[in-house]
Design a protein around this motif. Structure first.
Motif, PDB file in Angstrom:
ATOM      1  N   UNK A  43      86.578   8.832  65.739  1.00  0.00           N
ATOM      2  CA  UNK A  43      87.972   9.223  65.981  1.00  0.00           C
ATOM      3  C   UNK A  43      88.225  10.663  65.549  1.00  0.00           C
ATOM      4  N   UNK A  44      89.233  11.256  66.147  1.00  0.00           N
ATOM      5  CA  UNK A  44      89.691  12.565  65.709  1.00  0.00           C
ATOM      6  C   UNK A  44      90.547  12.369  64.448  1.00  0.00           C
TER       7      UNK A  44
ATOM      8  N   UNK B 104      84.388  19.674  57.670  1.00  0.00           N
ATOM      9  CA  UNK B 104      85.407  19.952  58.687  1.00  0.00           C
ATOM     10  C   UNK B 104      84.794  20.792  59.800  1.00  0.00           C
ATOM     11  N   UNK B 105      84.812  20.257  61.033  1.00  0.00           N
ATOM     12  CA  UNK B 105      84.177  21.004  62.130  1.00  0.00           C
ATOM     13  C   UNK B 105      85.205  21.694  63.028  1.00  0.00           C
TER      14      UNK B 105
ATOM     15  N   UNK C 137      89.861  18.166  61.832  1.00  0.00           N
ATOM     16  CA  UNK C 137      90.635  19.408  61.793  1.00  0.00           C
ATOM     17  C   UNK C 137      91.429  19.524  60.505  1.00  0.00           C
ATOM     18  N   UNK C 138      91.496  20.748  59.966  1.00  0.00           N
ATOM     19  CA  UNK C 138      92.289  20.984  58.767  1.00  0.00           C
ATOM     20  C   UNK C 138      93.446  21.898  59.133  1.00  0.00           C
ATOM     21  N   UNK C 139      94.682  21.472  58.842  1.00  0.00           N
ATOM     22  CA  UNK C 139      95.841  22.285  59.218  1.00  0.00           C
ATOM     23  C   UNK C 139      96.579  22.844  57.997  1.00  0.00           C
ATOM     24  N   UNK C 140      96.027  22.652  56.791  1.00  0.00           N
ATOM     25  CA  UNK C 140      96.656  23.200  55.580  1.00  0.00           C
ATOM     26  C   UNK C 140      97.896  22.428  55.169  1.00  0.00           C
TER      27      UNK C 140
END
Lengths: 344, 344
Positions: free
Chosen positions: B196-197, B220-221, B226-229
């Motif tokens: 999953x995403x 984290x790729x 995804x990392x959005x802070x």
């Protein structure tokens, strides 16, 4: 006098390994007992003292690994609040934890400041002019105008426990708590730059485990750069006395730095960043070198043989003995009690 | 009533990004003002409120990056001590910082416990039976027998600020403070295991920078993971409402977990470790899944479509609204004041 000594709870008194403040509290306490005072030590249960011990928590807080260590300090001041009538004077070493309670405690409080004074601390302490603050260096005192500093008292050590050695081995030493502010990486870089052997000794706090693992450890090869972990008192003295020089590339306004006089007591010169009280402890070009950066530190390492190890020892014997320190605290307690009596 | 709300000083009230406790304090304060009370908020100067603000330090402590944040709390209680006669009741959210002062403060104190109760805290709080402690869940209350808990009050949120969404996008969400205890790495592993995403949102505290850099970031790729802070309120609500499921693989006895009800309010089911109050907030198989480990969490992810997003929303509307929460606190304040009057 009936004296309460209030120790920080992080480390046993005396410390098993690292712990400058706890070493001072221990020496001071034992010497006061020897001089015939009734001393009560507030500390953790893993402490050892010939004074009466009030154990606040079974294990010291770094060892106990509490989630909310603050709670243990609150428990301590609750206890002190309950027992206050048993003391003529309270000598506190916990700094910011104490201040708010001081209003509700009757015996006079002497508070030795062992750490740098940051703006938030200065603002807080200004609100408590009743506390008798003691600075551990002129530099520290100067850094915080407006605080009720009544005295500057340098730390002192029991010289007989630090044997002098005029023939060191061929290594540099770094010994402290492993944090960025104490500069272990800078010490390693200086050793590599000068091709010297470096021994690193220190304890690793939980919050700096990743710092050690990822930033410091990769630089340790076990040959030129050796890590020996945290060591006990005897081993520490061995490390000091056999070192060619002690490196102290600190990055904070160190108000004293007990390791500096420990090193010099064994005859080992200190090369330190010109921060905080360093120029009060080290005679530049006589007992070590005060430097500004890595380049200068590397140059100082190369000329460390010019320093007389005997001069290092002499300076400590003259200015930084335990006897001197305890004389001053004892005199201070008496002055405060006399003043208090006169005011009544 | 003349009410003082005492906020923790780490984060502005309301928070710019992360901060469950500060969000609750803000909502509670604003709602009490709306209901006609005279409310004073003790917080940092970067807070925004329609109550009277007593700014203790210009910037909140995480942003100000103080060396001794403890000093700011001491300054706050000094201020409260000075101003105490201006209040009928004091509602405190700072837990262990408060206890010692409670002896010297006359108005009754309500203290909501936002964190897990560790042994040292329990010992401390037992010494202060005068404080009216409020638990935020039954689980939390049960964890600490002997503390003067007078009420359990669940957190509640303003439902209108959390729009319901029945058609989510195709991603899992993890959103919290980036610490090992909140389980970001576990969430990533579950996402990878299930293909999953995953979107990760959170703030990185100074002491966890190395943890993030060396342990989390390599996983984290930027595509699947995804990392959005750290994000503000609007962006946070967007993240919640568009998620297929919210993962909460915590490793501590979370006493509440505001994010859980925030997620369900937007219709997004929660898959959480069976820790702390999770079974009080999540209806297993109805509004999410309570799991024990990564394997179970991965299996739960696969059947998350079985959960009715409407059921999630309904549960929050029924049990966890701001109105409900403030009703209870208001009633509690009144009960305490009445009792106090009768005792006089």
């Amino acid at each position: 006098m009936r004296i309460a000594q209030i120790a920080p709870l992080w480390i046993p008194v005396p410390p098993y390994t690292y712990g400058g403040t706890e070493l001072i509290v221990s020496w001071l306490t034992e010497e006061l007992v020897k001089r015939g005072h009734q001393v009560t030590l507030f500390a953790t249960g893993d402490s050892k003292t010939s004074a009466r011990l009030v154990p606040i928590w079974p294990k010291s807080l770094w060892r106990a690994n509490l989630s909310i260590p603050h709670a243990a300090f609150s428990l301590m001041y609750e206890k002190l609040f309950e027992m206050q009538d048993e003391f003529d004077i309270i000598h506190d070493h916990c700094e910011f934890y104490t201040a708010p309670y001081s209003k509700f405690i009757k015996p006079p409080i002497v508070s030795t400041i062992h750490h740098p004074l940051y703006e938030e601390i200065i603002q807080l302490f200004k609100k408590f002019p009743k506390i008798n603050y003691v600075a551990v260096s002129k530099n520290q005192r100067k850094s915080a105008p407006g605080i009720n500093f009544i005295k500057t008292i340098y730390h002192g050590l029991p010289l007989q426990n630090y044997p002098f050695n005029k023939n060191p081995k061929d290594y540099l030493l770094w010994l402290s708590k492993i944090t960025p502010q104490k500069g272990p990486i800078e010490a390693i870089e200086v050793a590599k730059k000068t091709g010297q052997k470096l021994i690193i000794s220190g304890n690793i706090l939980k919050e700096y485990r990743d710092y050690f693992e990822y930033r410091v450890q990769p630089l340790i090869d076990g040959e030129q750069i050796q890590f020996v972990g945290a060591v006990n008192f005897e081993k520490k003295v061995e490390l000091f006395k056999n070192a060619k020089a002690f490196l102290y590339p600190i990055r904070r306004p160190e108000p004293f730095g007990l390791v500096v006089i420990e090193s010099m007591a064994t005859g080992t010169p200190v090369i330190a960043h010109k921060e905080g009280a360093m120029s009060e402890l080290i005679k530049n070009n006589k007992t070590g070198f005060l430097v500004s950066d890595q380049e200068e530190m590397a140059r100082a390492v190369k000329k460390v043989n010019q320093i007389s190890r005997f001069a290092c020892r002499s300076l400590v014997a003259k200015k930084f003995t335990l006897e001197k320190m305890v004389n001053k605290y004892e005199a201070l307690y008496r002055t405060i009690l006399k003043k208090q009596k006169n005011e009544k």
